[in-house]
Design a protein around this motif. Sequence first.
Motif, PDB file in Angstrom:
ATOM      1  N   LEU A  90      25.696  30.981  46.880  1.00 60.13           N
ATOM      2  CA  LEU A  90      25.697  30.711  48.145  1.00 60.13           C
ATOM      3  C   LEU A  90      26.294  31.336  49.336  1.00 60.13           C
ATOM      4  O   LEU A  90      26.036  31.271  50.817  1.00 60.13           O
ATOM      5  CB  LEU A  90      26.139  29.100  47.591  1.00 60.13           C
ATOM      6  N   GLY A  91      27.368  32.363  49.014  1.00 59.97           N
ATOM      7  CA  GLY A  91      28.011  33.124  50.033  1.00 59.97           C
ATOM      8  C   GLY A  91      27.237  34.275  50.449  1.00 59.97           C
ATOM      9  O   GLY A  91      26.744  34.237  51.566  1.00 59.97           O
ATOM     10  N   ILE A  92      26.316  35.088  49.050  1.00 53.42           N
ATOM     11  CA  ILE A  92      24.904  35.769  49.502  1.00 53.42           C
ATOM     12  C   ILE A  92      23.575  34.936  50.605  1.00 53.42           C
ATOM     13  O   ILE A  92      23.751  35.775  51.663  1.00 53.42           O
ATOM     14  CB  ILE A  92      24.894  36.351  48.278  1.00 53.42           C
ATOM     15  N   GLY A  93      23.766  33.925  50.629  1.00 50.55           N
ATOM     16  CA  GLY A  93      22.691  33.412  50.908  1.00 50.55           C
ATOM     17  C   GLY A  93      23.309  33.055  52.409  1.00 50.55           C
ATOM     18  O   GLY A  93      22.511  33.397  53.403  1.00 50.55           O
ATOM     19  N   PHE A  94      23.966  32.984  52.764  1.00 50.41           N
ATOM     20  CA  PHE A  94      25.089  32.201  53.750  1.00 50.41           C
ATOM     21  C   PHE A  94      24.733  33.996  54.744  1.00 50.41           C
ATOM     22  O   PHE A  94      24.665  34.175  56.014  1.00 50.41           O
ATOM     23  CB  PHE A  94      26.300  32.559  54.413  1.00 50.41           C
ATOM     24  N   THR A 127      33.907  34.686  52.032  1.00 54.89           N
ATOM     25  CA  THR A 127      35.056  33.523  51.561  1.00 54.89           C
ATOM     26  C   THR A 127      34.975  32.403  50.528  1.00 54.89           C
ATOM     27  O   THR A 127      35.823  32.004  49.860  1.00 54.89           O
ATOM     28  CB  THR A 127      35.878  32.814  53.126  1.00 54.89           C
ATOM     29  N   GLN A 128      34.069  32.851  50.221  1.00 52.35           N
ATOM     30  CA  GLN A 128      33.386  32.028  49.339  1.00 52.35           C
ATOM     31  C   GLN A 128      34.127  31.631  48.360  1.00 52.35           C
ATOM     32  O   GLN A 128      34.196  30.696  47.610  1.00 52.35           O
ATOM     33  CB  GLN A 128      31.656  32.071  49.202  1.00 52.35           C
ATOM     34  N   PRO A 129      33.983  32.430  47.398  1.00 53.28           N
ATOM     35  CA  PRO A 129      34.746  33.113  46.119  1.00 53.28           C
ATOM     36  C   PRO A 129      36.045  32.658  45.808  1.00 53.28           C
ATOM     37  O   PRO A 129      36.356  31.643  44.949  1.00 53.28           O
ATOM     38  CB  PRO A 129      34.722  34.144  45.410  1.00 53.28           C
ATOM     39  N   PHE A 130      36.363  32.590  46.977  1.00 55.40           N
ATOM     40  CA  PHE A 130      38.262  32.270  47.023  1.00 55.40           C
ATOM     41  C   PHE A 130      37.804  30.896  47.654  1.00 55.40           C
ATOM     42  O   PHE A 130      39.050  30.136  46.632  1.00 55.40           O
ATOM     43  CB  PHE A 130      38.981  33.068  47.962  1.00 55.40           C
ATOM     44  N   GLN A 131      37.136  30.158  48.190  1.00 51.80           N
ATOM     45  CA  GLN A 131      37.426  29.000  48.671  1.00 51.80           C
ATOM     46  C   GLN A 131      36.868  27.663  47.406  1.00 51.80           C
ATOM     47  O   GLN A 131      37.669  27.121  46.846  1.00 51.80           O
ATOM     48  CB  GLN A 131      36.564  28.865  49.625  1.00 51.80           C
ATOM     49  N   SER A 132      35.792  28.114  46.354  1.00 53.96           N
ATOM     50  CA  SER A 132      35.044  27.651  45.492  1.00 53.96           C
ATOM     51  C   SER A 132      36.241  27.702  44.420  1.00 53.96           C
ATOM     52  O   SER A 132      36.866  25.840  44.086  1.00 53.96           O
ATOM     53  CB  SER A 132      34.108  28.563  44.740  1.00 53.96           C
ATOM     54  N   HIS A 133      36.888  28.680  44.119  1.00 55.41           N
ATOM     55  CA  HIS A 133      37.726  28.414  42.548  1.00 55.41           C
ATOM     56  C   HIS A 133      38.953  27.977  43.254  1.00 55.41           C
ATOM     57  O   HIS A 133      38.973  26.771  42.162  1.00 55.41           O
ATOM     58  CB  HIS A 133      38.005  30.236  42.385  1.00 55.41           C
ATOM     59  N   GLN A 134      39.168  27.527  44.363  1.00 53.64           N
ATOM     60  CA  GLN A 134      41.191  27.309  44.843  1.00 53.64           C
ATOM     61  C   GLN A 134      40.724  25.384  45.266  1.00 53.64           C
ATOM     62  O   GLN A 134      41.908  24.466  44.648  1.00 53.64           O
ATOM     63  CB  GLN A 134      41.553  27.738  45.978  1.00 53.64           C
ATOM     64  N   LEU A 135      39.683  25.066  45.336  1.00 49.44           N
ATOM     65  CA  LEU A 135      39.376  24.025  45.996  1.00 49.44           C
ATOM     66  C   LEU A 135      38.925  23.110  44.215  1.00 49.44           C
ATOM     67  O   LEU A 135      39.093  22.155  44.077  1.00 49.44           O
ATOM     68  CB  LEU A 135      37.605  23.459  46.259  1.00 49.44           C
ATOM     69  N   ILE A 136      38.643  23.874  43.036  1.00 50.59           N
ATOM     70  CA  ILE A 136      38.278  23.630  41.413  1.00 50.59           C
ATOM     71  C   ILE A 136      39.566  23.359  40.937  1.00 50.59           C
ATOM     72  O   ILE A 136      40.093  22.564  40.458  1.00 50.59           O
ATOM     73  CB  ILE A 136      37.100  24.255  40.763  1.00 50.59           C
ATOM     74  N   VAL A 137      40.147  24.524  41.530  1.00 44.25           N
ATOM     75  CA  VAL A 137      41.851  24.477  40.113  1.00 44.25           C
ATOM     76  C   VAL A 137      42.043  23.394  40.844  1.00 44.25           C
ATOM     77  O   VAL A 137      43.406  22.700  40.314  1.00 44.25           O
ATOM     78  CB  VAL A 137      42.540  25.451  40.722  1.00 44.25           C
ATOM     79  N   ALA A 138      42.361  23.350  42.482  1.00 45.01           N
ATOM     80  CA  ALA A 138      43.339  22.168  43.031  1.00 45.01           C
ATOM     81  C   ALA A 138      43.128  20.513  42.061  1.00 45.01           C
ATOM     82  O   ALA A 138      43.433  19.642  42.031  1.00 45.01           O
ATOM     83  CB  ALA A 138      43.020  21.927  44.320  1.00 45.01           C
ATOM     84  N   GLY A 139      41.192  20.172  42.180  1.00 44.52           N
ATOM     85  CA  GLY A 139      40.464  19.124  41.765  1.00 44.52           C
ATOM     86  C   GLY A 139      41.473  18.820  40.197  1.00 44.52           C
ATOM     87  O   GLY A 139      41.801  17.831  39.419  1.00 44.52           O
ATOM     88  N   SER A 140      41.878  20.376  39.183  1.00 46.46           N
ATOM     89  CA  SER A 140      42.500  19.924  38.093  1.00 46.46           C
ATOM     90  C   SER A 140      43.697  19.875  38.893  1.00 46.46           C
ATOM     91  O   SER A 140      44.253  18.587  37.197  1.00 46.46           O
ATOM     92  CB  SER A 140      42.075  21.492  37.443  1.00 46.46           C
ATOM     93  N   LEU A 141      44.305  20.262  38.733  1.00 43.96           N
ATOM     94  CA  LEU A 141      45.754  19.848  39.686  1.00 43.96           C
ATOM     95  C   LEU A 141      46.148  18.293  39.822  1.00 43.96           C
ATOM     96  O   LEU A 141      46.975  17.893  38.823  1.00 43.96           O
ATOM     97  CB  LEU A 141      46.727  20.853  40.638  1.00 43.96           C
ATOM     98  N   ARG A 142      44.808  17.822  40.456  1.00 43.17           N
ATOM     99  CA  ARG A 142      45.044  17.019  41.003  1.00 43.17           C
ATOM    100  C   ARG A 142      44.514  15.460  39.793  1.00 43.17           C
ATOM    101  O   ARG A 142      45.212  14.770  39.451  1.00 43.17           O
ATOM    102  CB  ARG A 142      43.812  16.145  41.904  1.00 43.17           C
TER     103      ARG A 142
END
Length: 460
Positions: free
Chosen positions: A342-346, A377-392
């Motif tokens: 998605l970041g590449i498209g942006f 920013t996309q790879p960093f943003q996507s990864h941290q949002l998903i891992v944070a979901g795992s923690l929650r």
Amino acid sequence: MGEEKQTDIKKPKSPINKDIMNIAWPVLIELVLSSLFGMINMMMLGNIPDHAYAAAAVSAVGVTNQPLFLGLSVVQALNVGGTALIARYFGSGKHDRMENVMKHVMIVSMILSVPLAALAFIYSDQIMAFMGAMPDTIAVGRGYFRIICISYLFQSFNFSITGSLRGIGETQIPMGVNLRANFLNVVGNALLIYGLFGIPELGIVGAATSTIIANAVASLLLVRYLRSGKSKLNFSFKHKFQFSLKTMKNLARIGFPSAMEQLVLRAGLILFIQIVSGLGTVVFAAHNIGMNILSLSFTLGQAFGIAASSLVGRSLGADDADLAEKYATNTSRIGTVFGTLLGIGFFFGAEFIVSLYSNDPEIIRNGAIALRVAAITQPFQSHQLIVAGSLRGAGDTVFPLISTFVGILLIRVLAATFFVNVLGLGLLGAWLAVMLDQVIRWLLIAMRFKSGKWKKVRIA
């Protein structure tokens, strides 16, 4: 019985990636299309023939979104607790406890939402001014904000139901309901903003009116589904609500850090908006367009984060920490790949995408700058949002709070102040601060996950 249930969880009928996609794809479609509908709505406002009114309308939506999201953060925090509890009970076979947890979330969310909506309705002008809105934006956005305050009540109620359904992995129903509601919203916007087919032309007030109708319809559809008996999550008005202090303590223990995280997030975004809004109405309109487009990328992280939260919670409920880690790891890998694409498209389509919102050359130029920084920013943003979901999903909600506090309040706000006000980098400086914030949060969340401490969180 306990060993049999454990074995069922340890050896799912489908591979791990299939389990992930079964939960993630309906949420992803729902959130992506919801974001696209939101983008279309803003495009409608941005393409109103009167350029001054259009810029003020787009700015008004951006200004009022943050107070709205701040209010919704209270409900989202309850949902985090409700989702985690319901996922644990579902994984451990304690299905009889799930309905009462959902009713706790529903009732408490309404108790909190009504006074918040009333205060925002009464002090709409003051709130918009505090957000840094110019007088023209306040004049245009006043009616919009007040109607959205009423719509907020329906949204809060809907969130309590969808969060509960996602805890047991039922994501297709919220998807279908929200798609129908958003389609109704877009059609209503076209009719009411522009005054088609003899309907009065209401401009930005028409957009708000369409939103409240769509959210009310979604509420009716969700309640109808719960009462149909088709869900694994039982719901009936005949079942007496039983207040449980233990449930409230669990919701508070898991949800309070999430509530604080959302409050920190929104406080940071409000401070950030105050910095950007000082760059002028046109530049701020470009910024809001960039944020609106960026919401599409957030949906990837949110969708896979919800899948990770449900699967991690269910696995830990069955006392299988190894399976929980596999679900979390695979989910973050899949979501990050999608985020990068998605970041590449942006990056390469920046000017074209922004031009869909406005034909103002200055808005297109500034919006494209913001979008290209967001793309990196996309790879960093996507990864941290998903891992944070795992923690929650594991009930580990304190560390996401810490990372958000550091990233938003310390990094983004201070960096934006320096880049914009000291170095004079304008909108570019503001979005460089966004990128720096996301990278720092990604690093902190990744370190927490690697520590394995989230596996040891216990829910009564």
